[in-house]
Design an enzyme around this catalytic site. Structure first.
Site, PDB file in Angstrom:
ATOM      1  N   LYS A  19      -2.398 -10.781   6.993  1.00 15.45           N
ATOM      2  CA  LYS A  19      -3.784 -10.358   6.760  1.00 15.45           C
ATOM      3  C   LYS A  19      -4.680 -11.313   7.553  1.00 15.45           C
ATOM      4  CE  LYS A  19      -2.471  -8.664   2.214  1.00 15.45           C
ATOM      5  NZ  LYS A  19      -1.901  -7.410   2.675  1.00 15.45           N
ATOM      6  N   TRP A  28      -1.070  -6.271  -7.582  1.00 14.06           N
ATOM      7  CA  TRP A  28      -0.240  -7.399  -7.144  1.00 14.06           C
ATOM      8  C   TRP A  28      -0.066  -8.439  -8.233  1.00 14.06           C
ATOM      9  CZ3 TRP A  28       3.036  -6.514  -3.588  1.00 14.06           C
ATOM     10  CH2 TRP A  28       2.746  -5.584  -2.598  1.00 14.06           C
ATOM     11  N   ASP A  48      -2.512 -16.652  -6.030  1.00 18.49           N
ATOM     12  CA  ASP A  48      -2.066 -15.816  -4.916  1.00 18.49           C
ATOM     13  C   ASP A  48      -3.310 -15.489  -4.082  1.00 18.49           C
ATOM     14  OD1 ASP A  48      -1.275 -13.854  -3.183  1.00 18.49           O
ATOM     15  OD2 ASP A  48      -0.514 -12.474  -4.718  1.00 18.49           O
TER      16      ASP A  48
END
Ligand code: PMP
Length: 370
Positions: free
Chosen positions: A204, A109, A180
């Site tokens: 999540k 990511w 992030d």
């Protein structure tokens, strides 16, 4: 009001969208038929209603309360997931800036974020674990702290590889850190004053997909260049209080239910952190009992408490593991499609009972097949 239908109790270890607390699912199901304090379904209520303004107020107040967010930071609820932030951040904070942005390349990511930043301006990758296959994180001495950058971007938890920073990486004191936190937001207390920006999509720890929470410091907002597309300019979202266009009302409502659960049923972030540590400890203990069977490549100091990535001696055994786990009621254990293997995600809503069911299965599976 009609009674809410029963919600499935299968154990969900998926990396996202993932498990949600049962009480949240039940409240969300009720809200489809009618909201507490409003005559309408949550799916049909206007984002220009008082109800919605109150929702944003409570969302923001609860995030601020849980994380002790200082007054220097705005709290936004945006769309486009984590991926849109990969572009919005360099558009707003790098475009036209006189220094390069620094990035840490620690996994799938954070690498994607780097690709997008390159489109906007100069980028320096301070450290990369790519050549070694992303199984460790930089040590303090590996990072550049003397030079100033437009900002330093990193991902606190690499969802695919199962790597997690257990303290924020060092940088020049005047370089804003941008993190992030999509896959470990609200899993532990964080000193928000150490960050120029934190962002985390829902799907999540936070709720269903569709919302991305952004905490952005005022001095970064002062950098936004004029002329950006309106939807991509953070200042418009600040001005319109996260309702610049039609927001994902249902997803935001479920995020609020999750935040209330975290505050009232769990008892806040320190309690959540202790519970998460216990869950991860139990799972890693099973891996460590038989490391030749349950194989985890991640360096122990960098292991994620949220995503446990591992392999078995053969892909055939991994397929058997996933299939048999489902027959025990344990779901979502496949690794990411780009790396294969297996992955156990232990997000906030995953309970100790779920972990017990999973570790019982893992012991049983190893005894029968190793
Ligand atoms: N960052 C991290 C750490 C992620 O795990 C993900 C997705 N799993 C993303 C960003 C991308 O998020 P989205 O799918 O919401 O764009």
């Amino acid at each position: 009001m009609r009674p809410a239908p029963p919600v499935s109790t299968a154990w969900n270890f998926s990396a996202g969208p993932g498990a949600l607390p049962l009480s949240v699912l039940n409240h969300a199901a009720e809200a489809l038929h009618g909201l507490p304090g409003a005559p309408l379904s949550v799916l049909g209520i206007s984002h220009r209603s008082h109800w919605f303004t109150d929702l944003v107020d409570e969302l923001e107040a609860t995030v601020r309360d849980l994380l002790a967010v200082p007054d220097t930071h705005r709290c936004l609820f945006l769309q486009g997931g984590g991926s849109l932030q990969f572009s919005m951040i360099p558009m707003n904070f790098l475009r036209g800036h006189h220094r390069p942005a620094a990035y840490i390349d620690s996994g799938y990511w954070s690498h994607k974020a780097i690709v997008e930043a390159h489109r906007e301006g100069p980028v320096e990758v301070l450290w990369s674990g790519r050549a070694q296959g992303y199984h460790h994180l930089p040590r303090e001495a590996d990072l550049e702290t003397r030079r100033l950058h437009a900002y330093l971007h990193y991902a606190s938890n690499e969802t695919v590889e199962g790597l997690q920073f257990h303290r924020e990486p060092a940088c020049h004191p005047d370089t804003p850190r941008i993190c992030d936190m999509s896959s470990d937001f609200l899993a532990y207390p964080v000193d928000v004053s150490q960050y120029g920006m934190i962002y985390a999509h829902a799907q999540k720890n936070l709720g269903p997909a569709g919302v991305c929470v952004c905490l952005v410091r005022d001095d970064l907002l002062a950098r936004c260049p004029d002329g950006l597309p309106s939807m991509l300019d953070y200042r418009n979202h600040v001005r319109m209080r996260s309702a610049y266009n039609t927001p994902p009302v249902f997803a935001m409502y479920v995020v609020l239910l999750v935040l209330r659960w975290l505050r009232d049923e769990i008892g806040g972030l320190a309690a959540m952190q202790a519970l998460n540590a216990q869950k991860a400890q139990r799972v890693y203990a099973v891996l460590d009992e038989t490391p030749a069977f349950y194989r985890c490549r991640v360096q122990p100091a960098n292991r994620s408490l949220m995503n446990v990535a591992f392999t078995l001696p053969s892909p055939a055994l991994e397929a058997q593991f996933v299939e048999e786990a489902e027959s025990w009621g344990l779901y979502g254990l496949q690794g990411h499609r780009t790396v294969g293997g297996l992955r156990i995600s232990l997000y906030n809503p995953v309970t100790l009972d779920a972990v017990q069911a999973l570790t019982d299965f893992m012991h049983d599976f190893r005894r029968r097949t190793a």
